[in-house]
Motif scaffolding. Structure first.
Motif, short mmCIF file in Angstrom:
data_model
loop_
_atom_site.label_atom_id
_atom_site.label_comp_id
_atom_site.label_asym_id
_atom_site.label_seq_id
_atom_site.Cartn_x
_atom_site.Cartn_y
_atom_site.Cartn_z
N LEU A 135 -15.39 7.90 -36.88
CA LEU A 135 -16.80 7.43 -36.35
C LEU A 135 -17.90 7.61 -37.28
N ILE A 136 -18.72 6.71 -37.52
CA ILE A 136 -20.01 6.88 -38.44
C ILE A 136 -21.27 6.30 -38.20
N ASP A 137 -22.29 7.17 -38.51
CA ASP A 137 -23.65 6.77 -38.01
C ASP A 137 -24.00 5.65 -38.97
N LEU A 138 -25.27 4.95 -38.38
CA LEU A 138 -25.76 3.97 -39.37
C LEU A 138 -26.99 4.36 -40.19
N ASP A 139 -28.24 4.73 -39.24
CA ASP A 139 -29.40 4.85 -40.35
C ASP A 139 -29.46 6.38 -40.90
N HIS A 140 -29.58 6.29 -42.31
CA HIS A 140 -29.75 7.39 -42.90
C HIS A 140 -28.31 8.03 -43.43
N THR A 141 -27.18 7.32 -43.12
CA THR A 141 -25.89 7.36 -43.53
C THR A 141 -25.38 6.17 -44.10
N LEU A 142 -25.42 4.94 -43.70
CA LEU A 142 -25.03 4.15 -44.30
C LEU A 142 -25.89 3.18 -44.84
N CYS A 143 -27.31 3.33 -44.11
CA CYS A 143 -28.22 2.42 -44.69
C CYS A 143 -29.62 3.57 -44.70
N SER A 144 -30.49 2.86 -45.46
CA SER A 144 -31.84 3.36 -45.70
C SER A 144 -32.76 2.75 -44.88
N THR A 145 -33.72 3.21 -44.09
CA THR A 145 -34.79 2.49 -43.40
C THR A 145 -36.13 2.58 -43.91
N ALA A 146 -36.12 3.39 -45.27
CA ALA A 146 -37.42 3.71 -45.74
C ALA A 146 -37.95 2.39 -46.18
N GLU A 147 -37.16 1.39 -46.90
CA GLU A 147 -37.48 0.17 -47.50
C GLU A 147 -38.27 -0.77 -46.42
N GLY A 148 -37.53 -0.77 -45.22
CA GLY A 148 -37.96 -1.49 -44.12
C GLY A 148 -39.55 -0.96 -43.63
N ALA A 149 -39.50 0.21 -43.43
CA ALA A 149 -40.80 0.83 -43.28
C ALA A 149 -41.81 0.40 -44.07
N ALA A 150 -41.49 0.57 -45.49
CA ALA A 150 -42.47 0.16 -46.39
C ALA A 150 -43.02 -1.27 -46.46
N ALA A 151 -41.94 -2.10 -46.06
CA ALA A 151 -42.27 -3.35 -46.21
C ALA A 151 -43.28 -3.75 -44.97
N ALA A 152 -43.01 -3.31 -43.83
CA ALA A 152 -43.78 -3.42 -42.58
C ALA A 152 -45.25 -3.04 -42.58
N LEU A 153 -45.34 -1.63 -43.42
CA LEU A 153 -46.42 -1.25 -43.61
C LEU A 153 -47.42 -1.72 -44.59
N SER A 154 -46.66 -2.40 -45.53
CA SER A 154 -47.50 -3.04 -46.68
C SER A 154 -48.07 -4.23 -45.76
N VAL A 155 -47.41 -5.09 -45.09
CA VAL A 155 -47.97 -6.06 -44.28
C VAL A 155 -49.13 -5.71 -43.29
N PHE A 156 -48.95 -4.52 -42.61
CA PHE A 156 -50.10 -4.08 -42.11
C PHE A 156 -51.30 -3.56 -42.58
N ALA A 157 -51.06 -3.12 -43.79
CA ALA A 157 -52.14 -2.66 -44.84
C ALA A 157 -52.96 -3.72 -45.36
N ASP A 158 -52.22 -4.65 -45.54
CA ASP A 158 -52.92 -6.05 -46.11
C ASP A 158 -53.70 -6.74 -44.90
N ARG A 159 -53.18 -6.54 -43.61
CA ARG A 159 -53.74 -7.26 -42.40
C ARG A 159 -54.93 -6.52 -42.29
N TYR A 160 -55.08 -5.23 -42.31
CA TYR A 160 -56.13 -4.29 -41.74
C TYR A 160 -57.04 -3.94 -42.97
N GLY A 161 -56.80 -4.01 -44.20
CA GLY A 161 -57.76 -3.83 -45.31
C GLY A 161 -57.62 -2.22 -45.62
N LEU A 162 -56.19 -1.82 -45.66
CA LEU A 162 -55.94 -0.39 -46.05
C LEU A 162 -55.48 -0.29 -47.20
N THR A 163 -55.95 0.95 -47.94
CA THR A 163 -55.47 0.74 -49.34
C THR A 163 -54.41 1.95 -49.90
N ASP A 164 -54.52 3.02 -49.10
CA ASP A 164 -53.90 4.06 -49.22
C ASP A 164 -52.22 4.08 -48.46
#
Length: 235
Positions: free
Chosen positions: A10-39
């Motif tokens: 039995l094997i876990d998925l998130d943080h075991t086989l795959c990293s979710t950090a890149e997905g969060a970064a991609a979504a947050l980058s779109v969010f930041a662009d949409r709402y004018g955030l820079t940090d």
């Protein structure tokens, strides 16, 4: 010490086989662009707190997956510096945000080789993961790993979330395995390792950060899947 006489993995998925950090970064980058955030780094830090808190509420069935995604997005919109309003319905933006996250997760560099290694052992291999059906299925599709597994157990489909013993016993029943001939591999002591050990299932804790010491003789801790493969620890 090796994990022997194994017939089911039995094997876990998130943080075991795959990293979710890149997905969060991609979504947050779109969010930041949409709402004018820079940090972006500050946004990521805030998002981690929001996401972890609300995801626990989802797992405990206090909110539905739709409510979880909507509330997460609503809390993001409360971050300092956001002055404009949503450009479309919040539900649509929240769903789009989740889709970007799930479609941009990535396999760790040792995961594919490890899955091929396990497949060559002719053991029964199952994915045991918490999360919503659509999100986890999207990740599996994007990562192109579905064909490795004899069974895929997603809490949103089975109704059994780790660390509930039912999540593990359901998997064993379907696979026709026993605790003695099964091993659980995962990154979370709370969700993956301790509940498996409590049922008599052999367990391997994957600590990629190498930040947690393991004085417990009931399970092993390794820093990578490559270590398991190179040392032939599962046989």
């Amino acid at each position: 010490m090796s994990i022997t006489t194994i017939k089911c993995v039995l094997i876990d998925l998130d943080h075991t086989l795959c990293s979710t950090a890149e997905g969060a970064a991609a979504a947050l980058s779109v969010f930041a662009d949409r709402y004018g955030l820079t940090d972006l780094e500050e946004i990521k830090a805030q998002f981690r707190e929001i996401n972890e808190s609300l995801f626990l509420r989802y797992l405990n069935r206090h909110v539905s997956i739709t409510e979880f995604r909507l509330r997460r997005y609503e809390q993001l919109l409360k971050l300092p510096g956001i002055k404009s309003t949503s450009q479309q319905s919040l539900a649509a933006e929240a769903a789009g945000f989740a889709e970007i996250m799930n479609r941009n997760c990535v396999l760790y560099e040792d995961s594919l080789d490890f899955l091929e290694y396990l497949q060559s052992k002719r053991m029964k291999l199952a994915l045991l993961t918490n999360g919503p059906v659509d999100g986890q299925r999207t990740k599996i599709e994007v990562l192109k790993i579905g064909h490795f597994f004899d069974q895929i157990f997603i809490s949103g489909e089975t109704g059994y979330e780790k660390p509930s013993p039912a999540a593990f016993t359901n998997a064993l029943n379907v696979l026709q395995g026993t605790p003695e001939n099964t091993v659980m591999i995962g990154d979370s002591l709370e969700l993956d390792i301790h509940p498996a050990v409590n049922l008599g299932i052999q367990a391997i804790h994957l600590d990629r950060s190498e930040q947690e010491s393991n004085p417990d003789p009931q399970f092993q801790t390794v820093a990578s899947l490559k270590t398991l493969q190179s040392h032939n620890l599962i046989r």
